[in-house]
Design an enzyme around this catalytic site. Structure first.
Site, PDB file in Angstrom:
ATOM      1  N   CYS A  58      -0.388   4.116   2.160  1.00 32.25           N
ATOM      2  CA  CYS A  58      -0.158   3.919   3.603  1.00 32.25           C
ATOM      3  C   CYS A  58       1.301   4.176   3.963  1.00 32.25           C
ATOM      4  O   CYS A  58       1.610   4.821   4.961  1.00 32.25           O
ATOM      5  CB  CYS A  58      -0.480   2.497   4.036  1.00 32.25           C
ATOM      6  SG  CYS A  58      -1.963   1.797   3.355  1.00 32.25           S
ATOM      7  N   ASP A  59       2.205   3.636   3.186  1.00 27.59           N
ATOM      8  CA  ASP A  59       3.606   3.561   3.612  1.00 27.59           C
ATOM      9  C   ASP A  59       4.583   4.408   2.801  1.00 27.59           C
ATOM     10  O   ASP A  59       5.758   4.509   3.157  1.00 27.59           O
ATOM     11  CB  ASP A  59       4.071   2.084   3.563  1.00 27.59           C
ATOM     12  CG  ASP A  59       3.272   1.218   4.530  1.00 27.59           C
ATOM     13  OD1 ASP A  59       2.890   1.730   5.586  1.00 27.59           O
ATOM     14  OD2 ASP A  59       3.017   0.051   4.209  1.00 27.59           O
ATOM     15  N   CYS A  83       0.840  -1.211   0.000  1.00 30.27           N
ATOM     16  CA  CYS A  83       0.000   0.000   0.000  1.00 30.27           C
ATOM     17  C   CYS A  83       0.864   1.246   0.000  1.00 30.27           C
ATOM     18  O   CYS A  83       1.379   1.654   1.042  1.00 30.27           O
ATOM     19  CB  CYS A  83      -0.937  -0.006   1.210  1.00 30.27           C
ATOM     20  SG  CYS A  83      -1.978   1.466   1.278  1.00 30.27           S
TER      21      CYS A  83
END
Ligand code: NDP
Length: 313
Positions: free
Chosen positions: A138-139, A135
């Site tokens: 997300c990261d 992701c």
């Protein structure tokens, strides 16, 4: 062993727990089964920095503990167990838990999520949370001014590569075919971005690094006479080879698209079966974020409340 409930929630990511918070506050006495991975996909993420209300960020597992505690505070009955079969032919609907217990439910919220596909390399597990991610939203932030690789040639891979190019110094896009499968516009964005280098006809053999990812070993044109071993130095390795929505046990009754995402009436969590609602990633091929999942879990619980009161149940 049969038990009757008014509201059954299947799955325990942000969608399921949010549905449980709303349903328990509406006195619906929801029962939630957590599934194989209590807390869902967020439990495999390190820091969550894009969920409003956490200005300093929070780890995915901690966030899910808090979601769960909030649902339990209002009386949600959260249980360990996995839905193995369903019979949604007529209400009350029947769901089998762990192959033995039958729950009869007036309403169901399906929030079973989706599972990111991985290549199946042992190194993906070895470096999980230490440079391997599925992701970018997300990261990606943790790779500012660093080098990363994205695997895949579809829209997700192109989108993630473009997103990461806004943060990282260099993005390799590892594509197994000699072409991208993504839509033309996404391809153009990738191919015209000076920070992205597309490695066509490359496959990943493994990752290298001391505790964290520092590189990837690739093979170019595997099996051809000009096969070549390639090593790239990277700090992050992002999988973008598709997701599998966890909808198999509902498919005999619930309409899904060709990939398996549950179809809902646009703008609502309603499925084709009345009283059965879908929330979160299992019904969302587009956004797949914790916040959107939580929002749809809220919608589903409100729908359940209205449905039960309309039916006088
Ligand atoms: P896709 O199935 O479209 O693409 C998956 C990609 O991963 C393909 O390039 C495939 O390669 C590659 N792949 C699969 N398995 C492997 C493997 N083992 N090793 C290496 N590469 C592999 O998935 P997406 O997630 O990209 O998209 C899913 C759907 O969502 C699509 O319909 C897409 O259009 C849509 N979508 C739309 C977006 C938008 O409109 N903004 C954004 C994101 C997704 P190969 O081509 O060789 O099979």
């Amino acid at each position: 062993m049969t038990e009757k409930v008014r509201c059954l929630i299947i799955g325990s990511g942000p969608a399921g727990y949010t549905a449980a918070i709303y349903a328990s506050r509406a006195n619906l006495s929801p029962v939630l089964y957590e599934g194989m991975q209590p807390g869902g996909q967020l439990t495999t993420t390190n820091d969550v920095e894009n969920f409003p209300g956490y200005p300093n960020g929070i780890t995915g597992p901690e966030m899910m503990v808090e979601f769960k505690a909030q649902a339990e505070r209002f009386g949600a009955d959260i249980r360990f167990g996995y839905a193995t079969a369903t019979d949604l032919s007529a209400a009350p609907y029947k769901v089998t838990i762990d192959g033995e217990k039958i729950i009869e439910a007036d309403t169901i919220i399906i929030s079973t999520g989706a599972t990111a596909k991985y290549l199946g390399l042992p190194d993906e597990t070895k470096y999980s949370g230490s440079g391997v991610s599925a992701c970018a939203t997300c990261d990606g932030f943790f790779y500012r001014k660093r080098k990363v690789a994205v695997v895949g040639g579809g829209d997700t891979a192109c989108e993630e590569a473009t997103y990461l190019a806004g943060l990282a110094d260099k993005v390799f896009l590892i594509v197994r075919k000699p072409f991208l499968r993504a839509s033309k516009i996404m391809q153009e964005r990738v191919l015209s971005n000076p920070k992205i280098e597309v490695l066509f006809e490359h496959e990943t053999l493994g990752l290298t690094g001391d505790k964290v990812v520092q590189g990837a070993n690739l093979v170019k044109r595997r099996g051809q006479s000009d096969e070549e071993q390639v090593h790239i130095e990277i700090d992050g390795f992002f999988l973008a080879i598709g997701h599998k929505p966890n909808s198999d046990i509902f498919k005999p009754w619930i309409d899904t698209d060709e990939v398996g995402y549950i179809k809902t009436i646009p703008g609502t969590p309603r499925t084709n079966v009345e009283g059965v609602f879908a929330a979160g990633d299992v019904a969302d091929p587009h956004y797949r974020q914790a916040i959107t999942a939580a929002g749809s879990g809220c919608q589903a619980a409100i729908e359940v409340e209205r449905y039960l009161s309309e039916k006088g149940i």
